[in-house]
Design an enzyme around this catalytic site. Structure first.
Site, mmCIF file in Angstrom:
data_model
loop_
_atom_site.group_PDB
_atom_site.id
_atom_site.type_symbol
_atom_site.label_atom_id
_atom_site.label_comp_id
_atom_site.label_asym_id
_atom_site.label_seq_id
_atom_site.Cartn_x
_atom_site.Cartn_y
_atom_site.Cartn_z
ATOM 1 N N ASP A 1 0.836 -1.195 0.000
ATOM 2 C CA ASP A 1 0.000 0.000 0.000
ATOM 3 C C ASP A 1 0.871 1.245 0.000
ATOM 4 O OD1 ASP A 1 -1.814 2.047 0.366
ATOM 5 O OD2 ASP A 1 -3.074 0.896 1.737
ATOM 6 N N ASP B 1 -1.648 5.769 -6.419
ATOM 7 C CA ASP B 1 -2.051 4.877 -5.335
ATOM 8 C C ASP B 1 -2.083 3.439 -5.835
ATOM 9 O OD1 ASP B 1 -3.091 4.140 -2.755
ATOM 10 O OD2 ASP B 1 -5.069 3.976 -3.677
#
Ligand SMILES: *[C@@H]1O[C@H](CO)[C@@H](O)[C@H](O)[C@H]1NC(C)=O
Ligand SMILES: *[C@@H]1O[C@H](CO)[C@@H](O)[C@H](O)[C@H]1NC(C)=O
Ligand SMILES: *[C@@H]1O[C@H](CO)[C@@H](O)[C@H](O)[C@H]1NC(C)=O
Length: 436
Positions: A114, A316
């Protein structure tokens, strides 16, 4: 300038590399770690093989609005305290996992990558609501606790220390918009490929609630104080890159490369922007979007970077399809529709689907950044219905709530690109690479 030359270079590299290893083999002998899709063949989670790829993407993308809202909440020093209740753990995230070992001897975990989170965390033995694979701190000879007075503790989002005396560093965090967990910050060795990072500080989860907590934990690749790059310092010199395999390549894996060695030499780069209010996020300066030869006319305020509001564009790894603020998305979509014969229909999150036989005339979508014009390969801008009869523009509008000032460049648009994060020089590099 486009990315053709580097793509040729990378196809060459790929051919030499692909013969050597089988897709689900254990990681190679350097810092090059395999990245597998959580729904892929090499995933340890044995998810049911999806009956169709587009339905999988649509299902995963249905969680994006929560993810985007969650990203909007990642404001510095915000302490969240959320109720924790036992939850039934199911795989409910559209993400990529990497194989790491924690402790001594190393305990194998498949952790979700992440880029928008700093801390790492894993479910620990005794965790309420976690799946069966947990880290057992008491079998590791290198495990150590971290007292609340340690500086690392105050760097954790949502930390809570006892008001008097000392104690463990507890924290509660929300994740993914609909889930939360409570954990204690501990330290132990983290093994990535052949690199051993001693005394790595990470969360040991004792309870989870909701369905979005990755079953074997999460490795934070953000840019804040407790992230992998911050805790490894000189080992990786603030540099990593990844290549995410195509969603469709069920068998294959991409790679995570840590440190400056082995990174592409000739790669176009664009500056990273720092937002003190959202210190974990990788902001880039998206200055425009072209559809075919048309630079889409948009109000610059939907592209502007504004540290005071958190507005801007981020890269992201946890959002499935790219989301633009609604007026920006609408402008892109309208231009796209002008250049492709209709009629247009909707499919889940996608509102611009058309007869696939018209794909040949579909315009290329280009994201413009200072120094990089990223021409999306067709596979990164279009998605097909399960029957194959429809092609859809694979982007969507961000949820239109008050917090939504972010544009998010997501996984599907990053497939088969090498994205290099270079914090030392404050830049992001992008090159074509067929990594699956
Ligand atoms: C986390 O939440 C649980 C359940 O609400 C609560 O008992 C615990 O005190 C919280 N911990 C922290 C550090 O906020
Ligand atoms: C480690 O702790 C778990 C539960 O927290 C316990 O079941 C197990 O027996 C312990 N193992 C050792 C080696 O102490
Ligand atoms: C973004 O790029 C444009 C064009 O190069 C430049 O004028 C602007 O100052 C940049 N914005 C930031 C925040 O760096």
């Amino acid at each position: 300038m486009d990315l053709t030359i580097s793509s040729l270079l990378f196809f060459g590299l790929l051919i030499s590399g692909a013969l050597a290893t089988s897709p689900c083999a254990s990681p190679s002998d350097d810092s090059d770690l395999s990245i597998v899709h959580i729904y892929g063949k090499c995933s340890p989670f044995n998810p049911p093989k999806p009956e169709s790829w587009v339905n999988t993407v649509l299902d995963m993308a249905s969680k994006d609005p929560e993810r985007v809202e969650y990203l909007s909440t990642l404001v510095a020093q915000k302490t969240t305290s959320v109720p924790i209740a036992p939850g039934q753990q199911t795989i409910n995230i559209g993400n990529y996992v990497v194989r790491v070992k924690i402790g001594t001897p190393g305990q194998l975990m498949y952790m979700v990558l992440d880029t928008s989170n700093d801390e790492a965390w894993v479910p620990c033995s005794g965790c309420v609501g976690c799946s069966t694979t947990t880290f057992l701190p008491n079998t590791s000879s290198t495990y150590g606790s971290l007292d609340c007075s340690m500086p690392q503790c105050t760097q954790v989002r949502g930390f809570q220390c006892p008001t008097t005396g000392s104690g463990g560093c507890f924290f509660n965090q929300s994740y993914g918009g609909d889930s939360s967990f409570s954990a204690t910050l501990i330290k132990d060795s983290l093994t990535l490929g052949t690199d051993v990072v001693p005394n790595y500080a990470f969360g040991c989860i004792s309870a989870v609630s909701g369905k979005s907590i990755p079953p074997q934990g999460l490795l934070g690749l953000g840019r804040g104080p407790l992230s992998l790059l911050s805790q490894t310092g000189s080992l990786y010199s603030g540099v990593f890159s990844y290549c995410l395999p195509s969603f469709r390549s069920y068998y294959f894996s991409g790679s995570l490369k840590l440190g400056p060695v082995g990174q592409p030499k000739s790669i176009r780069t664009t500056p990273l922007l720092r937002n003190p209010r959202r210190p974990s996020l990788y902001y880039v300066n998206l200055t425009g979007i072209s559809v075919g030869r048309v630079l889409v006319p948009v109000d610059p305020k939907f592209l502007a970077f504004d540290p005071s509001t958190g507005a801007g564009t981020i890269m992201d790894s946890g959002t499935v399809i790219t989301r633009f603020m609604e007026p920006l998305y609408n402008a892109i979509r309208d231009e796209f529709r002008k250049q492709v014969p209709g009629p247009f229909s909707s499919l889940g999150a996608f509102d611009t689907c058309f007869t696939a036989s018209n794909e040949a005339v579909a315009p290329v979508v280009t994201f413009h950044f200072p120094g990089v014009d990223l021409k999306l390969p067709l596979e990164n801008s279009l998605i097909h219905s399960s029957s194959g009869s429809l092609a859809c523009l694979a982007m969507a509008a961000a949820p239109s709530n008050v917090n939504s000032v972010l544009n998010v460049i997501a996984n599907l648009q990053q497939q088969n690109l090498r994205i290099m994060y270079d914090l030392t020089n404050s830049r992001i590099g992008i090159a074509r690479e067929l990594c699956n």
